[in-house]
Design a protein around this motif. Sequence first.
Motif, PDB file in Angstrom:
ATOM      1  N   GLN A 285       8.162  99.581 117.615  1.00  0.00           N
ATOM      2  CA  GLN A 285       6.779  99.884 117.278  1.00  0.00           C
ATOM      3  C   GLN A 285       5.938  99.886 118.534  1.00  0.00           C
ATOM      4  O   GLN A 285       6.086  99.010 119.395  1.00  0.00           O
ATOM      5  CB  GLN A 285       6.230  98.856 116.271  1.00  0.00           C
ATOM      6  CG  GLN A 285       4.788  99.114 115.853  1.00  0.00           C
ATOM      7  CD  GLN A 285       4.302  98.104 114.823  1.00  0.00           C
ATOM      8  OE1 GLN A 285       5.072  97.288 114.333  1.00  0.00           O
ATOM      9  NE2 GLN A 285       3.009  98.162 114.505  1.00  0.00           N
ATOM     10  N   ASP A 286       5.075 100.880 118.687  1.00  0.00           N
ATOM     11  CA  ASP A 286       4.112 100.903 119.779  1.00  0.00           C
ATOM     12  C   ASP A 286       2.758 101.324 119.219  1.00  0.00           C
ATOM     13  O   ASP A 286       2.563 101.345 117.996  1.00  0.00           O
ATOM     14  CB  ASP A 286       4.587 101.817 120.914  1.00  0.00           C
ATOM     15  CG  ASP A 286       4.875 103.248 120.451  1.00  0.00           C
ATOM     16  OD1 ASP A 286       4.192 103.720 119.508  1.00  0.00           O
ATOM     17  OD2 ASP A 286       5.768 103.894 121.023  1.00  0.00           O
ATOM     18  N   LYS A 287       1.842 101.662 120.096  1.00  0.00           N
ATOM     19  CA  LYS A 287       0.490 101.979 119.638  1.00  0.00           C
ATOM     20  C   LYS A 287       0.435 103.260 118.821  1.00  0.00           C
ATOM     21  O   LYS A 287      -0.473 103.428 117.997  1.00  0.00           O
ATOM     22  CB  LYS A 287      -0.441 102.100 120.845  1.00  0.00           C
ATOM     23  CG  LYS A 287      -0.660 100.781 121.593  1.00  0.00           C
ATOM     24  CD  LYS A 287      -1.623 100.967 122.752  1.00  0.00           C
ATOM     25  CE  LYS A 287      -1.879  99.649 123.471  1.00  0.00           C
ATOM     26  NZ  LYS A 287      -2.817  99.799 124.610  1.00  0.00           N
TER      27      LYS A 287
ATOM     28  N   GLU B 125      -1.526 106.140 112.941  1.00  0.00           N
ATOM     29  CA  GLU B 125      -2.858 106.485 112.423  1.00  0.00           C
ATOM     30  C   GLU B 125      -2.802 106.931 110.962  1.00  0.00           C
ATOM     31  O   GLU B 125      -3.833 106.956 110.282  1.00  0.00           O
ATOM     32  CB  GLU B 125      -3.502 107.561 113.284  1.00  0.00           C
ATOM     33  CG  GLU B 125      -2.790 108.892 113.262  1.00  0.00           C
ATOM     34  CD  GLU B 125      -3.468 109.926 114.134  1.00  0.00           C
ATOM     35  OE1 GLU B 125      -3.194 111.122 113.938  1.00  0.00           O
ATOM     36  OE2 GLU B 125      -4.293 109.529 114.993  1.00  0.00           O
TER      37      GLU B 125
END
Length: 282
Positions: free
Chosen positions: A50-52, A69
Amino acid sequence: MSFRIIPLFTFIVLFFFSSNTFSQEATDTVKKVKISMKNGEDFSGVLISQDKGTIRIRNENGEMNLIIENVKSIEYESATVNYSVSNPNSSRYFFSHTAIPYEKNKFYYQNTFVFLNTLDYGLTKNLSIGGGFEFISTVVGYPIFLISPKAGFKIKNKFHLGTGAFFVGIPGEFFSSFIYGTATYGTRESNVSLGATGCIINNELYDYGFIMFGGMHRISNGVSLLSENYYTPYIDNKTGYFGIHGIRLLSSTSHFDFGVLIIPVIVDFIPALPYISFVRVF
């Protein structure tokens, strides 16, 4: 020295084998997630990364990337995966040692490329001793021998520190010592290690040592992925690399390792060399 980035390995697992003999059940901890999307869809599975921007999971449909998002909410939970076959040799990758010690009062016989034979024995829960010889050199009268003491200690949960040596030589011809230290994080089924090695050849300290980065990851009851990478500095601050990458096929008391040895300086002529070894624990 620069070299091209080469894919570490691509392979298909044709089979895995199991043993009818009794084995201790192995466990490993993974993080599971339940994801609700803004469009009403729900996904669940094992968290891979998982990242941004994205979250990657694996479930019965395979692996998938989800855009952060577009995510409404994420629920995390830990889960324990049970294997009926434990990894019989978490103390070693292909050749290099992890910091996890050999088990006390157990022998580990390893045959590599048919000709190299070694035997390690767990003296205590932290100390072991090993040795071996190369068959062809022994037959022609110049036996190559190997002695390999090792110490490994559990510092805290999932973290081990270890040290040891490989003493290699031909009687009356040459003698070399490779002294290493290793840190390992993870379980006996899935872990990563970082180590450093210094070299003494014929009583002279070699100017350049080795940095080792390796890991193993359990992907099923009978299969683990392995990767072992070595880096060494050259003159003028240049760096050399070679690595072994492949799979381990597991039973309760033995395993086969199949891999490819990649040496970038010869990759234009020989893209990869095969690696095969067998280990029996008794």
